[in-house]
Design an enzyme around this catalytic site. Structure first.
Site, PDB file in Angstrom:
ATOM      1  N   GLN A  75       0.832  -1.212   0.000  1.00 25.93           N
ATOM      2  CA  GLN A  75       0.000   0.000   0.000  1.00 25.93           C
ATOM      3  C   GLN A  75       0.867   1.263   0.000  1.00 25.93           C
ATOM      4  OE1 GLN A  75      -3.208   0.709  -0.364  1.00 25.93           O
ATOM      5  NE2 GLN A  75      -3.762  -1.420  -0.712  1.00 25.93           N
ATOM      6  N   SER A  76       1.936   1.252  -0.740  1.00 20.50           N
ATOM      7  CA  SER A  76       2.839   2.408  -0.782  1.00 20.50           C
ATOM      8  C   SER A  76       2.174   3.647  -1.385  1.00 20.50           C
ATOM      9  CB  SER A  76       4.072   2.038  -1.615  1.00 20.50           C
ATOM     10  OG  SER A  76       4.848   3.192  -1.866  1.00 20.50           O
TER      11      SER A  76
END
Ligand SMILES: *Cc1c(COP(=O)(O)O)cnc(C)c1O
Length: 337
Positions: A75-76
């Site tokens: 989930q960068s």
């Protein structure tokens, strides 16, 4: 200080707003809390990486690259903002996502930032936890070169001396905003991860002799390790800008790892309280991985009397709220069918 000496592309909506948060300040009964809205930088739902990408993408253009590679957790937010910048500038974009949390449910694996990465047209591939992500990026770059591409590697979080210039610039912007409204800022606090944000801020604040201390709430590394990493980047960025690497004293880099919980990207009760509080008192969305933990640290420090009444504390909102959609079940809210 003259940042125009460095190549830069204007990708962000700047300056971001600096706003008081009277309701939450009243509720906590401590200092006056202000928020610097770097969640509103504009590109693909915003966030702190856009400021770094203004300098990094300009360097990529200057180097004649046609492709960017970067890496981050599944989930960068950094990967998502890089995909958006690449789309806007007509670069091919490859991102490597590390399975840092061990979550594989559909929301985590496919929604939030991952959904947006795909909408921006990036090529995504995943890697197991604890992979050597820098080596993985190098290998991918070599494959792309063999295919005739000119790749540019952006480090995780955009945190090198080029990306950190974005936060040197943010320090100037914040000092200017405070001066314009005669606001004396006593403390600046934010979530710290890959270190570029804190390194740039500390360097900017010190180089301008602002007297504003910067406090990093670590979302991953232990205190000592985080401070050393931030300080290393402060020194490299200072040198890159033509200052002595010792412009900033080591003790100006202060981080705290008391609010990480069980690990990077793993929820804590205090983070959940912080996210709900800001949503309900100020109409502002934090995120579960960074700003939520950062603000949970601010709440705890206020409750422990760390700040004086009447002081002005600025919380830098670094963005990330789209990852709320990757964690829909942790908030204990009613489910509708
Ligand atoms: C990357 C990120 C941070 C941390 O910034 P670093 O420069 O990596 O230390 C904080 N908040 C959000 C939302 C982020 O995406």
């Amino acid at each position: 200080m003259h940042l125009s000496r460095f190549p830069r592309l204007h990708l962000a909506h700047l300056p971001t707003p600096l706003e008081p948060m009277p309701r939450i300040s009243d509720e906590l009964g401590g200092p006056n809390i202000w928020i610097k809205r770097d969640d509103c930088t504009g590109l693909s739902s915003g966030g702190n990486k856009t400021r770094k990408l203004e300098f990094l993408m300009a360097d990529a253009v200057a180097q004649g690259a046609d492709t960017v590679i970067t890496q981050g957790a599944t989930q960068s937010n950094h990967a998502r903002q890089t995909c958006a910048a690449a789309a806007k500038l007509d670069f091919e974009c490859h991102i490597l996502l590390e399975d840092r949390t061990g979550y594989h449910d559909e929301a985590y694996a496919c929604n939030g930032n991952v959904l947006l990465d795909q909408l921006h047209g990036a090529t995504i591939s995943t890697r197991p936890a604890d992979s050597d992500m820098n080596a993985e990026m190098e290998q991918l770059a070599q494959r792309l070169r063999d295919d005739g591409k000119t790749p540019y590697i952006i480090p995780g979080g955009g945190s090198n001396e080029i990306g950190a210039l974005g936060y040197v610039n943010a320090a100037l912007e914040l000092i200017h905003q405070a001066n314009e409204r005669s606001l004396r800022i006593d403390h600046l606090l934010h979530a710290t991860g890959s270190t570029g944000t804190q390194a740039g801020l500390v360097l900017g604040m010190e180089a301008m002799n602002s007297g504003i201390p910067v406090y990093g709430v670590s979302v991953r590394a232990p205190k000592q390790q985080q401070e050393e990493k931030v300080y290393g980047l402060v020194q490299r960025t200072a040198e890159y800008m033509g200052y002595s690497p010792d412009l900033v004293a080591r003790e100006k880099v202060v981080a705290n790892s008391d609010y990480v919980g069980e690990g990077y990207g793993l929820p804590t009760d205090a983070m959940i309280e912080a996210v709900k509080m800001l949503a309900r008192y100020e109409g502002i969305l934090l995120d579960p991985v960074y700003a939520g933990k950062g603000f949970s640290g601010l709440i705890d420090l206020i409750r422990k009397g760390h700040f004086k009444k009447g002081e002005n504390v600025v919380f830098l909102h670094t963005g990330g709220s789209v990852s709320l959609f990757a964690y829909p079940k942790i908030f204990g809210l009613p489910e509708y069918s």
